[in-house]
Design an enzyme around this catalytic site. Structure first.
Site, PDB file in Angstrom:
ATOM      1  N   GLY A 193       2.963   2.085  10.859  1.00  0.00           N
ATOM      2  CA  GLY A 193       3.951   3.105  10.527  1.00  0.00           C
ATOM      3  C   GLY A 193       4.792   3.386  11.700  1.00  0.00           C
ATOM      4  N   ASN A 238       0.783  -1.095   0.170  1.00  0.00           N
ATOM      5  CA  ASN A 238      -0.106  -0.043  -0.082  1.00  0.00           C
ATOM      6  C   ASN A 238       0.870   1.151   0.013  1.00  0.00           C
ATOM      7  OD1 ASN A 238      -1.789   2.003   0.362  1.00  0.00           O
ATOM      8  ND2 ASN A 238      -2.611   1.354   2.381  1.00  0.00           N
ATOM      9  N   TRP A 239       1.045   1.841  -1.123  1.00  0.00           N
ATOM     10  CA  TRP A 239       2.005   2.969  -1.275  1.00  0.00           C
ATOM     11  C   TRP A 239       1.433   4.202  -0.507  1.00  0.00           C
ATOM     12  CZ3 TRP A 239       3.709   2.714  -7.214  1.00  0.00           C
ATOM     13  CH2 TRP A 239       4.556   1.302  -7.173  1.00  0.00           C
ATOM     14  N   LYS A 240      -0.010   4.348  -0.228  1.00  0.00           N
ATOM     15  CA  LYS A 240      -0.459   5.565   0.532  1.00  0.00           C
ATOM     16  C   LYS A 240      -0.103   6.588  -0.252  1.00  0.00           C
ATOM     17  CE  LYS A 240      -0.190   3.074   4.739  1.00  0.00           C
ATOM     18  NZ  LYS A 240       0.152   3.113   6.131  1.00  0.00           N
ATOM     19  N   GLU A 264      -4.862  -5.108  10.759  1.00  0.00           N
ATOM     20  CA  GLU A 264      -3.937  -4.124  11.094  1.00  0.00           C
ATOM     21  C   GLU A 264      -4.150  -3.313  12.232  1.00  0.00           C
ATOM     22  OE1 GLU A 264      -1.997  -2.771   6.973  1.00  0.00           O
ATOM     23  OE2 GLU A 264      -3.520  -1.453   7.501  1.00  0.00           O
ATOM     24  N   HIS A 280      -9.210   1.081   5.339  1.00  0.00           N
ATOM     25  CA  HIS A 280      -8.056   1.303   5.919  1.00  0.00           C
ATOM     26  C   HIS A 280      -8.381   2.295   7.175  1.00  0.00           C
ATOM     27  CE1 HIS A 280      -3.977   2.197   6.868  1.00  0.00           C
ATOM     28  NE2 HIS A 280      -3.454   1.392   6.198  1.00  0.00           N
ATOM     29  N   GLY A 340       3.037  -1.247   4.228  1.00  0.00           N
ATOM     30  CA  GLY A 340       3.026   0.139   3.903  1.00  0.00           C
ATOM     31  C   GLY A 340       4.440   0.567   3.408  1.00  0.00           C
ATOM     32  N   GLY A 341       5.285   1.231   4.803  1.00  0.00           N
ATOM     33  CA  GLY A 341       6.700   1.986   4.294  1.00  0.00           C
ATOM     34  C   GLY A 341       7.682   0.923   3.555  1.00  0.00           C
ATOM     35  N   SER A 386       4.134  -2.316  10.253  1.00  0.00           N
ATOM     36  CA  SER A 386       5.563  -2.304  10.398  1.00  0.00           C
ATOM     37  C   SER A 386       5.903  -3.643  10.038  1.00  0.00           C
ATOM     38  CB  SER A 386       5.800  -1.996  11.779  1.00  0.00           C
ATOM     39  OG  SER A 386       5.376  -0.705  12.290  1.00  0.00           O
TER      40      SER A 386
HETATM   41  O1  LIG Z   1      -1.524  -0.536   4.707  1.00  0.00           O
HETATM   42  C1  LIG Z   1      -0.612  -0.798   5.265  1.00  0.00           C
HETATM   43  C2  LIG Z   1      -0.290  -0.591   6.615  1.00  0.00           C
HETATM   44  O2  LIG Z   1      -1.135   0.612   6.963  1.00  0.00           O
HETATM   45  C3  LIG Z   1       1.020  -0.694   7.160  1.00  0.00           C
HETATM   46  O3  LIG Z   1       1.842   0.450   7.046  1.00  0.00           O
HETATM   47  P1  LIG Z   1       3.314   0.287   7.675  1.00  0.00           P
HETATM   48  O4  LIG Z   1       3.912  -1.081   7.083  1.00  0.00           O
HETATM   49  O5  LIG Z   1       3.960   1.301   7.176  1.00  0.00           O
HETATM   50  O6  LIG Z   1       3.387  -0.144   8.920  1.00  0.00           O
END
Ligand SMILES: O=C[C@H](O)COP(=O)(O)O
Length: 256
Positions: A175, A9-11, A169, A97, A235-236, A214
């Protein structure tokens, strides 16, 4: 055996250059990888570019998106419909989300409506669920997840979950670098599956439940070693081709 799914998920990150570099990097890293479905969800603005690059790639990369709205067409300024996502080859669509639930006040009922709309159009919902830190501390994790899933089950029947993906999640792990332990995540995943099994053991057995929060190359294998963790929503770490590919490879290896 459930087929693992690792999704990035590149947000709200990206530029034409970044999308191009990341997808080319991923294509190189994922060549020949089998045993895991790998999907990416770029910002909607870049779906066109991503579709073109994925079309030329040698690796199989599934295109996804980060959101959908609940109307098919008409006077709904700024909305994106399932057919528009399909038009650009996106199949796996993230809904619910916690960032959308929090910043856009999306309710369980609204998310369930999106779920139904995606199914109606033959798309795969990636339904995010999870508790806040306060809910976690109050011991409400399973109840919160059950409530979020029940918004779908109670309106569409448990069969609606067939072919869909659930992403557990914990909000406090997103994050933050403060990931849930693999044992804790497994316990919650098992409870989520048990909750679905109360309505249908068949559906519960088949539904893919990803962990998100994370996930990094360093901790991924521990999650995938758990019997009820069928992949990850990343995510990150999904913004770096080598890191994301390492997570996908860990899933393929663990679920052989
Ligand atoms: O959609 C992905 C999640 O919100 C996880 O984000 P993260 O891997 O940056 O913690």
């Amino acid at each position: 055996m459930r087929h693992p799914v690792v999704m990035g998920n590149w947000k709200l990150n990206g530029s034409k250059e970044m999308v191009s570099n990341l997808l080319k990097g991923l294509d190189a890293e994922l060549k020949g990888l089998e045993g895991v479905d790998v999907a990416v969800a770029p910002p909607a603005m870049y779906l066109d570019l991503a579709e073109q690059l994925i079309g030329k790639a040698e690796s199989k990369i599934i295109l996804g998106a980060q959101n959908v709205d609940v109307n098919a067409s008409g006077a709904f300024t700024g909305d994106i419909s399932p057919e528009m996502l399909k038009d650009f080859g996106a199949s796996h669509i993230i809904i619910g989300h916690s960032e959308r639930r929090d910043y856009h006040n999306e309710s369980d009922e609204f998310v369930a409506k999106k779920f139904a709309f995606l199914k109606e159009h033959g798309l795969t919902p990636v339904l995010c669920i999870g508790e806040s830190e306060a809910q976690n501390e109050a011991g409400e994790t399973v109840a919160v997840c059950a409530r979020q899933i029940d918004a779908v089950i109670n309106t569409q029947g448990v069969e609606a979950l067939e072919g869909a993906i659930i992403a557990y999640e914990p909000i406090w792990a997103i994050g933050t670098g403060k990931a849930a332990t693999a044992d804790d995540a497994q316990r919650i995943h098992a409870a989520i599956r048990a909750h679905i099994a109360e309505k249908s053991e068949e559906v519960a057995k088949k539904v893919v439940i990803q962990y998100g929060g994370s996930v990094k190359p360093e901790n991924a294998a521990a999650y995938f070693a758990q019997p009820d963790i069928d992949g990850a929503l990343v995510g990150g770490a999904a913004l770096d081709a080598a890191s994301f590919a390492a997570i996908a490879k860990a899933a393929a290896e663990a679920k052989k």
